[in-house]
Enzyme design. Sequence first.
Site, PDB file in Angstrom:
ATOM      1  N   PHE A 224       0.868  -1.192   0.000  1.00 51.55           N
ATOM      2  CA  PHE A 224       0.000   0.000   0.000  1.00 51.55           C
ATOM      3  C   PHE A 224       0.906   1.244   0.000  1.00 51.55           C
ATOM      4  O   PHE A 224       0.826   2.097   0.869  1.00 51.55           O
ATOM      5  CB  PHE A 224      -0.938   0.022   1.216  1.00 51.55           C
ATOM      6  CG  PHE A 224      -1.696  -1.272   1.428  1.00 51.55           C
ATOM      7  CD1 PHE A 224      -2.891  -1.497   0.760  1.00 51.55           C
ATOM      8  CD2 PHE A 224      -1.204  -2.255   2.278  1.00 51.55           C
ATOM      9  CE1 PHE A 224      -3.594  -2.691   0.960  1.00 51.55           C
ATOM     10  CE2 PHE A 224      -1.896  -3.445   2.478  1.00 51.55           C
ATOM     11  CZ  PHE A 224      -3.105  -3.667   1.820  1.00 51.55           C
ATOM     12  N   ALA A 273      -2.393  -5.821  -2.867  1.00 53.52           N
ATOM     13  CA  ALA A 273      -1.439  -6.280  -1.846  1.00 53.52           C
ATOM     14  C   ALA A 273      -1.889  -7.585  -1.187  1.00 53.52           C
ATOM     15  O   ALA A 273      -1.048  -8.395  -0.778  1.00 53.52           O
ATOM     16  CB  ALA A 273      -1.245  -5.196  -0.796  1.00 53.52           C
ATOM     17  N   CYS A 333      -5.287   3.373   9.767  1.00 58.15           N
ATOM     18  CA  CYS A 333      -5.843   4.725   9.898  1.00 58.15           C
ATOM     19  C   CYS A 333      -7.356   4.649  10.101  1.00 58.15           C
ATOM     20  O   CYS A 333      -8.052   5.645   9.961  1.00 58.15           O
ATOM     21  CB  CYS A 333      -5.497   5.561   8.673  1.00 58.15           C
ATOM     22  SG  CYS A 333      -6.106   4.853   7.145  1.00 58.15           S
TER      23      CYS A 333
END
Length: 389
Positions: A224, A273, A333
Amino acid sequence: MKKGTACITKKGVERWKNGHPWIYAADVESVGDDVQAGDVVRVEDTRGWFLGQALYSKASKISLRWLAWDDAAIDADFFRARLQAADALRRREYPEERAYRVVHGEADLLPGLVVDRFGDALSVQFLHAGTERRKALFVELLAQHFKPKAIVNRSDANVRHLEGLEPEKGLLFGELPQVTSYREGHVLLDVDLLHGQKTGAFLDQRDNHVRASDFGTGEALDCFSYTGGFALQLALKAKKVTAVEISEAACGQIKKNAERNQLPNVETVCANAFDFLRDALDEGRRFDTIVLDPPSFAKNKDAIAAATRGYKEINLRAMQLLNPGGTLITASCTHHIDEARFEEMLDSAAADSKRRVQIIEKRGAGRDHPVLLGLRETRYLKCFVLRVL
Ligand code: SAH
């Protein structure tokens, strides 16, 4: 109902007095019929006692956002002082830096405003009807304070819909330089202020990027990667870095950034990913350092379980892919997953991977992203440095 006033319930008063900067619609008893979205309102309790001033929102579930305890005039001088106070913190914490978050919304007592500085250019988000309406004023204040070459509007964020505002972007002031670059430690990064993600770059990870350079060794993997913030730092010392990123535009930027920093040891892989990690395991590959910095996996509370499964999958695989003694730098996040829940997920991933894992460091966003006590939404970034034995 008195003009220009919002009257809040007993529960609302309790929240207000405890310093919570948000009052929800359910805790608003009534609002003056002249009050428009984005107005500054006087906040009162049901007996008419004055409590302070707030920005009002009609569309959002969050009706009131705290501005002041007193009845100070909410004018250009008021906002200038708040902007100056916000920038003073950054000047104190990062005296040498020219790229940092200048304003972090509520945490800088400026609800609905985000300002990122990239050298001579500013990238701004107006996320509330109150800041949207005062756009010209903020542009003027920012232009006076920073004397920038350009101010870009990046209010193309989905949260604007909650305020009944359409996403919007464009140049607000000056002329956009051909290339905007900023430095993170020994790395120089180009940022596309108009087309990049969010405000152009993820400044919240800046200190973590620089910290990652300490773990650049052997074979490294950055998943990422966006424009290579972690990958390039690792590449300063590692033999080889593989940067995995799904967006083609971002992959192009990783390559440019690697070239610009004369780091030929960065390989860019444009891929999912999740698939990359699974395939790497199947192929028996091993790494000495892995970074995982995915986008938010949960937009609301209902998505927490699925998000946790997603985090566990990539962290478990990363642990299995590391050589003994290798480093895993893993971030999240997602607002709705706090540090304790994130750690629990890592614990469970470590158990399933049959590896013993040490926590070396728990980090968060940089000091230009202050956290307002009582408003957990301002503390969203978790970044753990782990050693996988
Ligand atoms: N690590 C970056 C920021 C990452 S933001 C930095 O420090 O600057 C998350 C990135 O993940 C975005 O660039 C997004 O395009 C990318 N992304 C989203 N889903 C992905 C997936 N399934 N596989 C790979 N990349 C993905």
